[in-house]
Design a protein around this motif. Sequence first.
Motif, PDB file in Angstrom:
ATOM      1  N   TYR A 248       0.837  -1.211   0.000  1.00 30.13           N
ATOM      2  CA  TYR A 248       0.000   0.000   0.000  1.00 30.13           C
ATOM      3  C   TYR A 248       0.864   1.250   0.000  1.00 30.13           C
ATOM      4  CZ  TYR A 248       0.726   0.751   5.042  1.00 30.13           C
ATOM      5  OH  TYR A 248       1.278   1.000   6.276  1.00 30.13           O
TER       6      TYR A 248
ATOM      7  N   ARG B  14      -1.741  -0.577  11.092  1.00 23.14           N
ATOM      8  CA  ARG B  14      -2.636  -1.349  10.222  1.00 23.14           C
ATOM      9  C   ARG B  14      -2.758  -2.787  10.722  1.00 23.14           C
ATOM     10  NH1 ARG B  14      -3.463   0.360   4.204  1.00 23.14           N
ATOM     11  NH2 ARG B  14      -5.384  -0.715   4.712  1.00 23.14           N
TER      12      ARG B  14
ATOM     13  N   ASN C   2      -9.340  -3.269   5.357  1.00 22.65           N
ATOM     14  CA  ASN C   2      -9.332  -2.005   4.597  1.00 22.65           C
ATOM     15  C   ASN C   2     -10.586  -1.176   4.874  1.00 22.65           C
ATOM     16  OD1 ASN C   2      -6.865  -2.475   3.123  1.00 22.65           O
ATOM     17  ND2 ASN C   2      -7.982  -4.103   2.077  1.00 22.65           N
TER      18      ASN C   2
ATOM     19  N   THR D  17     -13.221   1.457   5.926  1.00 21.48           N
ATOM     20  CA  THR D  17     -13.095   2.902   6.147  1.00 21.48           C
ATOM     21  C   THR D  17     -14.371   3.476   6.782  1.00 21.48           C
ATOM     22  OG1 THR D  17     -13.887   3.328   3.918  1.00 21.48           O
ATOM     23  CG2 THR D  17     -11.514   3.286   4.205  1.00 21.48           C
TER      24      THR D  17
ATOM     25  N   ASN E  91      -4.271 -10.519   7.113  1.00 21.20           N
ATOM     26  CA  ASN E  91      -3.619  -9.718   6.071  1.00 21.20           C
ATOM     27  C   ASN E  91      -2.526 -10.528   5.360  1.00 21.20           C
ATOM     28  OD1 ASN E  91      -0.781  -7.695   6.387  1.00 21.20           O
ATOM     29  ND2 ASN E  91      -2.267  -7.347   4.761  1.00 21.20           N
TER      30      ASN E  91
ATOM     31  N   TYR F  22      -3.485  -5.162   2.136  1.00 21.24           N
ATOM     32  CA  TYR F  22      -3.803  -3.783   2.528  1.00 21.24           C
ATOM     33  C   TYR F  22      -3.892  -2.920   1.285  1.00 21.24           C
ATOM     34  CZ  TYR F  22      -2.099  -4.942   7.256  1.00 21.24           C
ATOM     35  OH  TYR F  22      -1.892  -5.497   8.481  1.00 21.24           O
ATOM     36  N   GLU F  23      -4.955  -2.124   1.246  1.00 18.83           N
ATOM     37  CA  GLU F  23      -5.072  -1.170   0.140  1.00 18.83           C
ATOM     38  C   GLU F  23      -4.555   0.196   0.597  1.00 18.83           C
ATOM     39  OE1 GLU F  23      -9.225  -1.257  -0.836  1.00 18.83           O
ATOM     40  OE2 GLU F  23      -9.070  -3.401  -1.323  1.00 18.83           O
TER      41      GLU F  23
ATOM     42  N   LEU G  26      -5.380   3.461   1.416  1.00 15.26           N
ATOM     43  CA  LEU G  26      -6.686   4.058   1.740  1.00 15.26           C
ATOM     44  C   LEU G  26      -6.687   5.571   1.553  1.00 15.26           C
ATOM     45  CD1 LEU G  26      -7.318   1.977   4.986  1.00 15.26           C
ATOM     46  CD2 LEU G  26      -8.111   1.479   2.670  1.00 15.26           C
TER      47      LEU G  26
END
Length: 356
Positions: free
Chosen positions: A92, A177, A192, A194, A260, A333-334, A336
């Motif tokens: 990420y 994270r 991820n 939000t 993850n 993980y993106e 974000l």
Amino acid sequence: MKQLAQTFLAIFVIAFALMYTAHYMNASEGLTGGNTLTVYNWGDYIDPELITKFEEETGIKVIYQTFDSNEAMMTKIVQGGTTFDVAVPSEYAVDKMRKENLLLPLDHSKLPGISNINPRFMNLAFDPGNQYSVPYFWGTVGIVYNPELTGNLTFKSWNDLWDPSLKNKIMFVDGAREILGMSLNSMNYSVNDTNEEHLQAALAKLQKLTPNVKAIVGDEIKMLLANEEAAVGIVWSGDASEIIDANDKLTYVLPEEGTNLWSDNMVIPKTAKNIEGAHKFINFMLDPANAAQNAEYVGYSTPNEKAMKLLPEEISSDERFYPDLNSMKLEVYENLGKKMLAHYNELFLEFKMHKK
Ligand code: N2P
């Protein structure tokens, strides 16, 4: 006569100044470019013998510095006090850095070893076409524990961590994270997520875990858990593998809610001075024998298919560290976005402040 002497003196002063400037420029090139390569990597993440081997093979002197989180690494690169030729962000962070114009595109013609990488780890959404990054290691986040110290708990679920019998028995890796992601996963939310309600619920749930948390630590977590200073650790898979090497009473599990799947990747920051040397270093690490030696030394999983064939069978067939990637819920993980990543950090900080 006097005038002649003055002219000579003036010529002498100018010549000296020119020589001095030339010398100084060479020296400063030596510090940041030329025959020097500044590498910025996670702590405990390379076999030091490989650095020596690279120096001997290429005549390039490596200046090696370490970081313990993507956030700390990115801050230092943006500040620009030190210029780095190679860095190793997670996926990420690669996405964030390339979008913020912090990376140089790689010259693939100088990286023939890239063909050794398992296609499963290539061309991923965080860096289409691997324009900026080359996979270095990959792994998961899971639970390492000592069954002699945890009674009947086997950690099928993340929720087992909240068991009151674990009072003051858990250590956390110091990662926003990782730890928020774990709390989100325990409620079957995405790492991820939000959604503000979910994030607040994850923080509240973490705060309920406080009595069980003995410490939040960096690379020392390996030594502490191997020495049985705590019964349970939330750690990266390769750290678990090293802990188990040092103390085989412990084992590593991935809870059923999923976890993850991360990868760390070699990149060349835009401010790099030794771009040629950086490509040489990346290609050196892609060599199957070097990558295998590195994987055996640090305990992390290599994405290098050819290196895997060189690893002892007991390592490459250990499903705790080379899990079947399709058999369970593993999320990458993106990126974000700047604001949301900062928010994750704030929430984690709030948890840490309560803890102290
Ligand atoms: C090694 C750290 C591994 C980094 N000490 C996980 N992204």
